[in-house]
Design an enzyme around this catalytic site. Structure first.
Site, PDB file in Angstrom:
ATOM      1  N   LYS A  87       5.507   3.419   8.328  1.00 52.49           N
ATOM      2  CA  LYS A  87       4.337   4.286   8.482  1.00 52.49           C
ATOM      3  C   LYS A  87       3.060   3.448   8.550  1.00 52.49           C
ATOM      4  O   LYS A  87       2.222   3.624   9.427  1.00 52.49           O
ATOM      5  CB  LYS A  87       4.268   5.241   7.287  1.00 52.49           C
ATOM      6  CG  LYS A  87       3.127   6.222   7.327  1.00 52.49           C
ATOM      7  CD  LYS A  87       2.893   6.934   5.993  1.00 52.49           C
ATOM      8  CE  LYS A  87       4.135   7.557   5.407  1.00 52.49           C
ATOM      9  NZ  LYS A  87       3.803   8.524   4.323  1.00 52.49           N
TER      10      LYS A  87
ATOM     11  N   THR B   4      -4.275  13.637   5.154  1.00 50.65           N
ATOM     12  CA  THR B   4      -2.842  13.764   5.449  1.00 50.65           C
ATOM     13  C   THR B   4      -2.573  15.073   6.195  1.00 50.65           C
ATOM     14  O   THR B   4      -1.887  15.082   7.234  1.00 50.65           O
ATOM     15  CB  THR B   4      -1.998  13.688   4.156  1.00 50.65           C
ATOM     16  OG1 THR B   4      -2.453  12.571   3.390  1.00 50.65           O
ATOM     17  CG2 THR B   4      -0.524  13.541   4.458  1.00 50.65           C
TER      18      THR B   4
ATOM     19  N   GLN C 282       7.272   3.871   3.861  1.00 45.89           N
ATOM     20  CA  GLN C 282       5.865   3.471   3.893  1.00 45.89           C
ATOM     21  C   GLN C 282       5.650   2.199   4.722  1.00 45.89           C
ATOM     22  O   GLN C 282       4.619   2.044   5.374  1.00 45.89           O
ATOM     23  CB  GLN C 282       5.373   3.246   2.447  1.00 45.89           C
ATOM     24  CG  GLN C 282       3.859   3.312   2.290  1.00 45.89           C
ATOM     25  CD  GLN C 282       3.328   4.723   2.149  1.00 45.89           C
ATOM     26  OE1 GLN C 282       3.893   5.537   1.435  1.00 45.89           O
ATOM     27  NE2 GLN C 282       2.250   5.040   2.844  1.00 45.89           N
TER      28      GLN C 282
ATOM     29  N   GLY D  37      -2.620   8.229  -4.341  1.00 44.36           N
ATOM     30  CA  GLY D  37      -1.931   9.430  -4.816  1.00 44.36           C
ATOM     31  C   GLY D  37      -0.693   9.759  -4.005  1.00 44.36           C
ATOM     32  O   GLY D  37      -0.430   9.193  -2.944  1.00 44.36           O
ATOM     33  N   ASP D  38       0.070  10.678  -4.527  1.00 49.56           N
ATOM     34  CA  ASP D  38       1.204  11.314  -3.850  1.00 49.56           C
ATOM     35  C   ASP D  38       1.416  12.603  -4.650  1.00 49.56           C
ATOM     36  O   ASP D  38       0.487  13.055  -5.346  1.00 49.56           O
ATOM     37  CB  ASP D  38       2.440  10.390  -3.844  1.00 49.56           C
ATOM     38  CG  ASP D  38       3.513  10.824  -2.847  1.00 49.56           C
ATOM     39  OD1 ASP D  38       3.405  10.502  -1.668  1.00 49.56           O
ATOM     40  OD2 ASP D  38       4.473  11.518  -3.257  1.00 49.56           O
TER      41      ASP D  38
ATOM     42  N   ASN E 285      -2.171  19.525  -1.782  1.00 48.91           N
ATOM     43  CA  ASN E 285      -3.223  18.916  -0.962  1.00 48.91           C
ATOM     44  C   ASN E 285      -2.866  18.831   0.523  1.00 48.91           C
ATOM     45  O   ASN E 285      -3.667  19.194   1.391  1.00 48.91           O
ATOM     46  CB  ASN E 285      -3.542  17.531  -1.547  1.00 48.91           C
ATOM     47  CG  ASN E 285      -4.326  16.671  -0.587  1.00 48.91           C
ATOM     48  OD1 ASN E 285      -3.768  15.973   0.251  1.00 48.91           O
ATOM     49  ND2 ASN E 285      -5.638  16.765  -0.667  1.00 48.91           N
TER      50      ASN E 285
ATOM     51  N   LYS F 149       5.356   1.639  -3.107  1.00 46.15           N
ATOM     52  CA  LYS F 149       5.296   2.996  -3.670  1.00 46.15           C
ATOM     53  C   LYS F 149       5.593   2.919  -5.155  1.00 46.15           C
ATOM     54  O   LYS F 149       6.252   1.978  -5.612  1.00 46.15           O
ATOM     55  CB  LYS F 149       6.349   3.887  -3.009  1.00 46.15           C
ATOM     56  CG  LYS F 149       6.013   5.355  -3.050  1.00 46.15           C
ATOM     57  CD  LYS F 149       5.151   5.756  -1.883  1.00 46.15           C
ATOM     58  CE  LYS F 149       4.691   7.179  -1.976  1.00 46.15           C
ATOM     59  NZ  LYS F 149       4.046   7.619  -0.728  1.00 46.15           N
TER      60      LYS F 149
ATOM     61  N   SER G 235      -6.817   5.903   3.687  1.00 44.69           N
ATOM     62  CA  SER G 235      -6.894   4.990   2.540  1.00 44.69           C
ATOM     63  C   SER G 235      -7.321   3.600   3.006  1.00 44.69           C
ATOM     64  O   SER G 235      -8.120   2.927   2.344  1.00 44.69           O
ATOM     65  CB  SER G 235      -5.533   4.874   1.841  1.00 44.69           C
ATOM     66  OG  SER G 235      -5.325   5.964   0.972  1.00 44.69           O
TER      67      SER G 235
ATOM     68  N   LYS H  61       0.856  -1.189   0.000  1.00 42.01           N
ATOM     69  CA  LYS H  61       0.000   0.000   0.000  1.00 42.01           C
ATOM     70  C   LYS H  61       0.879   1.220   0.000  1.00 42.01           C
ATOM     71  O   LYS H  61       1.822   1.327   0.791  1.00 42.01           O
ATOM     72  CB  LYS H  61      -0.887   0.007   1.267  1.00 42.01           C
ATOM     73  CG  LYS H  61      -1.835   1.184   1.330  1.00 42.01           C
ATOM     74  CD  LYS H  61      -3.093   0.941   0.533  1.00 42.01           C
ATOM     75  CE  LYS H  61      -3.878   2.223   0.240  1.00 42.01           C
ATOM     76  NZ  LYS H  61      -3.410   2.921  -1.001  1.00 42.01           N
TER      77      LYS H  61
HETATM   78  N1  GLU Z   1       1.228   8.982  -0.604  1.00 39.74           N
HETATM   79  C1  GLU Z   1       0.682   8.987   0.712  1.00 39.74           C
HETATM   80  C2  GLU Z   1       1.763   8.674   1.720  1.00 39.74           C
HETATM   81  O1  GLU Z   1       2.875   9.117   1.555  1.00 39.74           O
HETATM   82  C3  GLU Z   1      -0.571   8.134   0.849  1.00 39.74           C
HETATM   83  C4  GLU Z   1      -0.490   6.747   0.358  1.00 39.74           C
HETATM   84  C5  GLU Z   1      -1.822   5.998   0.355  1.00 39.74           C
HETATM   85  O2  GLU Z   1      -2.858   6.592   0.654  1.00 39.74           O
HETATM   86  O3  GLU Z   1      -1.778   4.824   0.022  1.00 39.74           O
HETATM   87  O4  GLU Z   1       1.554   8.044   2.725  1.00 39.74           O
END
Ligand code: GLU
Length: 445
Positions: free
Chosen positions: A114, A210, A111, A165-166, A241, A126, A377, A90
């Site tokens: 996190k 976020t 990630q 997204g990112d 965002n 990612k 998410s 994810k």
């Molecule tokens: N890109 C975001 C992050 O850095 C969200 C990733 C997601 O929602 O999967 O955590």
């Protein structure tokens, strides 16, 4: 760094030459993990760290598309499926000209931890592309997204890998990507992507999550010093965002956000940023901050320069990696800084983090402070799996609970390891132990 970890780190760095951001992310985590390995020699025996640093799968692919003038363009697409110990991979997709394997790997590595900290069943991954959406028409962005998904679709799925997204990937891009996935697979598989539009499987609060989450986390840090956002003078970097929603939430809690930035410059707005105008300029018109300054009295626009030259009691870096260096950190500390909450991924350099920590500034690292996006998410995935959609209030309550939980877990872990208030240590150890336990249980894979 612990000597046992030092040699593992050297091997990882040598095996991944030229990937400076990935190296930085790995070193930062390794520096926290010595004490864990004293308590858990079984992690060393099972080579958990060596395995954790090697992505389970790395996909690099060609993305051909045609621009509006009929010329063929070629970009490079990436998806790094880093770790699936806790759930399907994810993590977001980043479309930006700076994207290369080292960026995707640093983001994917962060990630993992996190996502573990959120307490949700999601692994780490990612992806992205060196495609630059800036200045491209909607039709060009659509053709690019369709081509990107024409390769990516075979690697993803609601139980396999769930992109979102990112930077450079928002609701518009997720829409085009989802449409192409649906067309190719002939499946309405809502849970394959998150950040979807609200009428077709998206979750309320995901767009805000976020930025809101970063402020909620930072508020929890401030509470440990008997204070709050109320009355703080806040500087935010970025105006995308994450930044916009961090500004909105901080001001709801009584702060004044006096500055924010884009890649061309920054605005200083002593009365506090007008969030409605900022949304109009950035999200509706896809314009620049210069346009914001031109439309509002009392605002000054500084072309170039650094937003970190503006005095702040709370700094929320919400732009991109390595945007805040040691010099900027020292200047902020001199201006009376109390707290930093990272809305972006790895925005502070290692020097900057050291300056904040030495000065006793509350420092919330991105992998904890900005986890609200990916956590929401995961809430979107829950709603998709149960074919349900929750109210804004309920979803925001869940987000708040999750962010307070992450804060408390980081704080408790830092206490447990004898470094109270060290959220870097708390986040790295808290995330790592959860993933390491799961990897150990699942055998040598
Ligand atoms: N890109 C975001 C992050 O850095 C969200 C990733 C997601 O929602 O999967 O955590």
């Amino acid at each position: 760094m612990d000597a046992r970890l030092e040699s593992i780190k050297d091997t990882v760095l040598a095996r991944n030459p030229g990937e400076a951001e990935f190296h930085q992310a790995v070193v930062e985590v390794f520096e926290s993990l010595g004490p864990v390995h004293d308590r858990h020699p079984e992690f060393l025996e099972a080579a958990i760290l060596e395995r954790l640093c090697e992505p389970e799968r790395q996909i690099i692919f060609r993305v051909p598309w045609t621009d509006d003038s009929g010329r063929v363009q070629i970009n490079r697409g990436f998806r790094v499926e880093f770790n699936s110990a806790l759930g399907p991979y994810k993590g977001g997709l980043r479309f930006h000209p700076s994207v290369y394997l080292g960026i995707v790997k640093f983001l994917g590595f962060e990630q993992i931890f996190k996502n573990a900290l959120t307490g949700m069943p999601i692994g780490g991954g990612k992806g992205g592309s060196d495609f630059d959406p800036r200045g491209r028409s909607d039709a060009e962005v659509m053709r690019f997204c369709q081509s990107f998904m024409t390769e990516l679709y075979r690697h993803i799925g609601e139980y396999t890998d769930v992109p979102a997204g990112d930077i450079g990937v928002g609701g518009r891009e997720i829409g085009y990507l989802f449409g192409q996935y649906k067309r190719i697979t002939n499946r309405y598989e809502s849970g394959v992507l998150t950040g979807k539009g609200i009428s077709w499987g998206g979750s309320l609060v995901r767009p805000e999550a976020t930025g809101f989450g970063t402020v909620i986390f930072t508020q929890e840090m401030l509470k440990t010093r008997g204070t709050s956002f109320d009355g703080q003078r806040v500087v935010v970097s970025g105006s995308g965002n994450v930044a916009i929603n961090a500004i909105a939430k901080a001001q709801t809690l009584g702060a004044t956000v006096v500055a924010c930035s884009d890649s061309s410059g920054y605005v200083v707005d002593p009365a506090g940023i007008d969030v409605d105008l900022l949304r109009e300029v950035k999200e509706v018109e896809r314009g620049r901050l210069k346009d914001y300054a031109e439309r509002r009295a009392g605002v000054s626009y500084v072309d170039g320069g650094s937003v970190w030259d503006v005095d702040a009691t709370v700094a929320l870096p919400c732009a991109t990696q390595n945007e805040l260096d040691g010099g900027a950190a020292a200047r902020l500390v001199r201006s009376g800084l109390l707290a930093v909450g990272e809305g972006a991924n790895m925005p502070s350099t290692r020097d900057a983090v050291a300056v904040f920590q030495e000065a006793g500034v509350l420092f919330g690292p991105g992998k904890a402070a900005n986890a609200g996006g990916v956590a929401t998410s995961a809430l979107e995935m829950q709603q998709n799996a149960s074919r349900d959609s929750w109210s804004f209030e309920h979803t925001e309550e869940r987000l708040t609970e999750i962010m307070v939980g992450i804060h408390d877990r980081c704080a408790a872990t830092a206490d447990e390891y004898g470094e109270p208030g060290n959220y870097v240590l708390g986040a790295n150890i808290g995330g790592f132990v959860k993933v390491a336990d799961a990897m150990l249980a699942q055998g040598l894979i």
